[in-house]
Design an enzyme around this catalytic site. Sequence first.
Site, short mmCIF file in Angstrom:
data_model
loop_
_atom_site.label_atom_id
_atom_site.label_comp_id
_atom_site.label_asym_id
_atom_site.label_seq_id
_atom_site.Cartn_x
_atom_site.Cartn_y
_atom_site.Cartn_z
CB SER A 80 -98.74 16.53 -33.67
OG SER A 80 -97.49 16.01 -33.32
CG ASP B 210 -99.45 10.60 -28.10
OD1 ASP B 210 -98.20 10.53 -28.10
OD2 ASP B 210 -100.08 11.57 -28.56
CG HIS C 273 -98.86 11.43 -31.89
ND1 HIS C 273 -99.12 12.33 -30.89
CD2 HIS C 273 -98.31 12.14 -32.90
CE1 HIS C 273 -98.73 13.54 -31.26
NE2 HIS C 273 -98.24 13.47 -32.49
#
Length: 341
Positions: free
Chosen positions: A181, A282, A312
């Site tokens: 991320s 995601d 995610h």
Amino acid sequence: MSSETPEPAKLAIPWRTRLVLTMISAATDLSRRSNGTINRRLLNLLDFKSSPSPNKPIHSIISSDITVDPTRNLWFRLYTPENSGVNGSDTPSLPVVVFFHGGGFSFLSAASSSYDVVCRRFARIFPAIVLSVNYRLTPEHRFPCQYDDGFEVLRFLDNDRANGLLPPNADLSKCFLVGDSAGANLAHHVAVRACRAGFQNVKVIGLVSIQPYFGGQERTESELQLVGYPFVTVERTDWCWRVFLPDGSDRDHYAVNVSGPNAENISDLDFPDTIVIVGGFDPLQDWQRRYYEWLKRSGKEATLIEYPKMFHAFYIFPELPESSRLFSEIKEFVTKRLSKP
Ligand SMILES: *[C@@H]1O[C@H](CO)[C@@H](O)[C@H](O)[C@H]1NC(C)=O
Ligand SMILES: *[C@@H]1O[C@H](CO)[C@@H](O)[C@H](O)[C@H]1NC(C)=O
Ligand SMILES: *[C@@H]1O[C@H](CO)[C@@H](O)[C@H](O)[C@H]1NC(C)=O
Ligand SMILES: *[C@@H]1O[C@H](CO)[C@@H](O)[C@H](O)[C@H]1NC(C)=O
């Protein structure tokens, strides 16, 4: 892309995982204020932390916290497989993994329990010496503090022959940058800086980009279609970008729209081989695929791995079989890269 957009019912995960997801999202939403500040007191209560374990190995990994620069509270947690370097040269050399945690540049730390577990898994499975960087967070510290901190750790390592803090079998000529991320965004920008730095000892040979946090002004198909899935919403990512970027910048800044026309030109850089991991639930996936395609267009070695049924940050949940598969897949990438001449 839109024809492949999965139906909501297909996100099949255990109820306990779902419960944790709901709690984490509630914690971040509750601590995030509309005036662009974060209630750190509240967040600290909800962000479970682990202490380092320097004397007692956990699953054969010992860990300790090492300060890089006390003036900006920059430190990393060092994970070392047991016995490594105990007797110096009789242990085989190990690659060095520099890890950057996720959390939108605003949340979590190198001490957060879930990342403590993740880093121990990396150290054990590869195996490797792993450093988890505790970079400064926004909104208290905006762009480019996070990139500065990440780069500073590499510089610190480059001088480590003087510092002598890493075990003697740590091989700095075999460094991997790993992040998920926001940590994968950070890893990318630190990789670019490392290419330009001309280090003596540190050589970054691989980049593991797990569901990187990139974006842009434009709304992509996946951002528009995938509503109501764990962690990522357009409202949350917009908030995080707003409190990260310099005042007056929009999301087409090169830090965000990494492969857009404002992007840095990496064609001439000796950029590390990269693996990009994407999940089918995601909302950031379109940006991640663009990143991969841009790496290829720039003449770089890049691999895309897709997890069509995953959301995610799925890999921080060890109970999901896909999480184990991801660690194996990354190990394979690392092993292959290490054997490349
Ligand atoms: C933002 O809101 C919080 C809580 O209402 C307040 O304590 C803080 O001073 C505000 N900060 C700014 C910069 O407006
Ligand atoms: C390290 O060396 C010492 C003495 O040379 C020896 O007693 C010890 O068993 C060695 N430890 C490991 C883990 O090899
Ligand atoms: C952002 O990136 C996309 C391609 O990834 C591009 O279409 C768009 O024009 C970019 N915007 C700017 C201003 O860089
Ligand atoms: C990037 O730089 C290379 C070599 O300097 C050049 O050939 C290429 O056109 C540039 N790409 C972009 C998108 O500007």
